[in-house]
Design an enzyme around this catalytic site. Sequence first.
Site, PDB file in Angstrom:
ATOM      1  CB  VAL A  52     -62.594  36.006 -64.934  1.00 43.93           C
ATOM      2  CG1 VAL A  52     -63.106  35.263 -66.158  1.00 43.93           C
ATOM      3  CG2 VAL A  52     -62.834  37.508 -65.080  1.00 43.93           C
ATOM      4  CE1 TYR A  53     -63.206  41.157 -62.285  1.00 46.55           C
ATOM      5  CE2 TYR A  53     -64.897  41.715 -60.691  1.00 46.55           C
ATOM      6  CZ  TYR A  53     -64.179  42.028 -61.824  1.00 46.55           C
ATOM      7  OH  TYR A  53     -64.447  43.199 -62.492  1.00 46.55           O
TER       8      TYR A  53
END
Length: 318
Positions: A52-53
């Site tokens: 998700v970064y």
Amino acid sequence: MELRSLGRTGLMVSRLALGTMTWGSDTGADDAGAQLKVFTEAGGTLIDTANVYGGGAAERILGQLLTESIDRAELVLASKAVARPDHPRRFDASRGHLLSALDASLARLGTDYLDLWQLHAWDDRTPLEETLAAVDIAVSSGRVRYVGVSNYSGWQTAKAATWQAAWPGRTPLASAQVEYSLLARGAETEVLPACGDAGIGVLPWSPLGRGVLTGKYRGGVPADSRAASSRFDRFVGRFLDDHSAGIVEAVATASDGLGVSPLAVSLAWVRDRPGVVAPVVGARTAGQLVVSLDTEELTLPAEITAALDDVSSPVRAG
């Protein structure tokens, strides 16, 4: 850089990990490449990212760098799954989501395996045995070498570790990520003892107290700092209180006496705590990262460690 065993395993990792949370958002591809270069040249091996970064951009940038300039075999590549920030179900540790997320991470990274795959958060809507069965599938299929957890409480860590140890052939937990610094010592109450008992290596995130321990906020909130941004003001603001200020001043006193930066003092303190394997350090630029890497030669004198322990203790006398 010194190497350490990751928990009770044969995997050796550098005693600092490079975090990539800002890659693809605050940190562009060029700066990310410069960070990776100085980190590996300093002997760093452990790279921590997550699906998700940057909405997946961090993994894509890292994957591109692996094809261009870095030998994949020289790195210990760690990523995560579970979090779904743009989904009605914020945390999803179901077997279907985890294995799909793993395949997507591998595709973005351009590799066929992760050295370390971490469960990013606890999901109370999925039975733990289902989640851990997905972990075992990932390992048995060769897509993952070692597994860990992140942001688990003490009882959650102990439960997961006990389940995996209860039957031959299940994959033991190698690591646990948790917030840990001079400003955040709550993990010492339950998480660190659970990890010590189970042979799990601790990877502290935000080891610099969300940036506050660098001393940058001693005179106020700089206009270009995270605390001044709407995105991170609450995240950093938690540590802009009088108690934290006292700890920051103690760190500054120690740094003046040693002739090093407050950052170096704070990072060396958490790096050498019992059970800690590698603090995860992040930076927006390579120049900022170099300051963290310069702590490799620093070991705090016992009397300074004791003084910092006392002033930052979460249990205060009286």
